[in-house]
Design a protein around this motif. Structure first.
Motif: not given
Length: 497
Positions: A119-147
């Motif tokens: 359950x504790x491990x799942x808490x960490x995984x639950x935050x890693x999945x969407x926040x990791x994608x959010x980090x990418x969306x906020x840090x990469x230019x639109x033209x580089x999103x596909x790559x």
């Protein structure tokens, strides 16, 4: 340490020039790889762990479902936490929680201890999945999103493929506790890299945390997932229906609540954004096949073909090779054909490719099976690359964190549902054929069911606008360039007259 960026400064269009998108994508991918590998590697060790804990092997299924339930409950809170405390801070903390949970799992002296640690491990995984994608969306230019998304998805796709053979090797040649210990160095390295290469970004100020929505959505998603999982077990159909009913009732309560709350934990209004809503629906149908495939194929190879676990793992790794090939070609394909045409045509090809697995038989050449699985990995990986990018085509910067948590919640729910649908289809086919153990015909039936569901996504793929995501893929720019060249050529012809 750089100053935190506001959401307005952290959109994909305003990118930090000092950060290469491949570096950021691979850092995020390493965390997701750790989570995906752990999610699949455990299944191989369950019989051995059951003997150590002095329980029956079926009782160990709670070690899998407890993690999934924790994901379902906590993923919706990820976007609000990232906005409030910063995406880098939450992402780094999520890795730390996941590593801590892994250590407690490795130290578990009993099943109850293991469940609490999962359950504790799942808490960490639950935050890693969407926040990791959010980090990418906020840090990469639109033209580089596909790559960038292509780079990020490869480890996430490889994890479920490598899990069973790696788990088999660990159980055979070492102690099962190393299944969890291997997460420690990966996690520690990830935390260091996050601190060095990812900048802090925060969303706009929002109101109070939606505690009521968190409670309602958690109960709904958790009981639905647990009910789906129980549906494939003998003698627990009534309990599964009861849990599913509870989940639906609390889901209705949440919908009623979300329509009245100014900042709900799962913002249902996002479904009104055309590309996002369509991607959620179509992607959810396709992910049922993606979730079922890593569950069905290894079992089919071992129980239906009589192959060893090592040989089965060597064959099923072909899908990972296909996804690696996709990484280089996806940007060119999306630029050439655009998101809608790729999703429509490739979605049918990817689904039918997985459907060929239903026809696999022991007398097929292993080389041919391997080649088909390479193609399956390529086309399905391309499909999810396109879904995961076009979903955010018209999402405003202020909505980005809410959108990532919403999207990831349904992504995880449908992958888990894919496993449940596959297990239920397998179970029903065995019951119809009065077989105590699954045979090739049962696996074929299960593949046909999940592929039929995946093909339904074609209806929604057609609903994407022709120009959806064009400024990300560059498809319209290419089309305008060709049109301009044709016009110039025509003008030149007129002048020559």
């Amino acid at each position: 340490m750089p100053a935190p960026l506001s959401c307005a400064d952290a959109t994909p269009a305003a990118v930090l020039p000092t950060r290469g998108f491949r570096t950021i994508a691979l850092i995020v991918a390493s965390a997701m790889f750790m989570e995906q590998l752990d999610a699949t590697i455990l299944a191989t060790a369950l019989p051995t762990m059951a003997r150590d804990f002095g329980v029956g092997a079926p009782a160990m299924s709670i070690a899998l479902t407890s993690y999934l339930i924790s994901l379902a409950v906590f993923i919706p809170a990820s976007g609000a936490l990232a906005d409030r405390f910063g995406s880098r801070t939450v992402f780094r903390a999520a890795i730390a929680v996941f590593v801590a949970g892994s250590i407690f799992c490795a130290l578990a002296p009993s099943l109850s201890w293991l469940v609490a640690a999962r359950l504790l491990q799942g808490l960490g995984g639950a935050l890693m999945l969407p926040v990791g994608r959010l980090v990418l969306m906020r840090s990469v230019a639109r033209k580089d999103l596909v790559s960038a998304m292509s780079w990020m998805l490869v480890p996430a796709l490889i994890g479920p493929v490598l899990g069973p053979p790696v788990g088999g090797l660990i159980v055979t040649y070492a102690d099962w506790r190393w299944i969890f210990y291997i997460n420690v160095p990966i996690g520690l390295l990830g935390m260091v890299l996050v601190s060095l290469f990812i900048d802090e970004t925060k969303g706009e100020a929002v109101g109070r945390f939606d505690y009521r929505g968190f409670f309602l959505s958690g109960i709904s998603l958790g009981t639905l997932l647990f009910g789906f999982e129980m549906a494939s077990r003998d003698g627990e159909g009534l309990a599964a229906l009861g849990l599913a009913a509870i989940g639906l009732v609390f889901g209705l309560f949440y919908v009623h609540h979300a329509r009245r709350h100014p900042v709900p934990i799962l913002d249902l209004s996002l479904m009104k954004v055309p590309s996002f809503g369509t991607s959620v629906i179509a992607g959810s149908l396709t992910r049922i096949a993606q979730g079922a495939h890593p569950f069905l194929l290894p079992l089919m190879m071992q129980l239906g073909f009589g192959l060893s676990a090592a040989m089965s793992g060597a064959i099923t790794i072909a899908t990972a090779l296909g996804s690696l090939l996709m990484k280089a070609l996806a940007p060119r394909l999306l630029k050439r054909f655009g998101f809608r045409d790729v999703l429509v045509a490739n979605g049918v090809i990817a689904s039918l490719g997985y459907g060929l697995c239903a026809a696999f038989r022991p007398d097929w050449p292993l080389g041919l099976i391997f080649a088909i699985l390479v193609a399956c990995g390529f086309f399905m990986s391309l499909q999810f690359t396109a879904y995961n990018i076009v979903a955010y085509d018209r999402i405003e910067p202020r909505q980005m964190s809410a959108a990532t948590s919403f999207y990831t919640t349904f992504q995880q729910l449908m992958l888990s549902l894919g496993i449940c649908v596959a297990a239920l289809s397998l179970h029903v086919s065995m019951q119809v054929g009065d077989r105590p153990q699954p045979e090739l015909a049962d696996f074929s039936a299960a593949f046909v069911v999940v592929i039929a569901i995946s093909l339904l996504a074609t209806i929604w793929n057609w609903r994407f606008a022709p120009g959806a995501g064009s400024d990300i893929s560059g498809h319209d720019a290419r089309a305008r360039g060709l049109k301009r060249l044709a016009t110039e050529a025509a003008d030149g012809g007129d002048r020559s007259l």
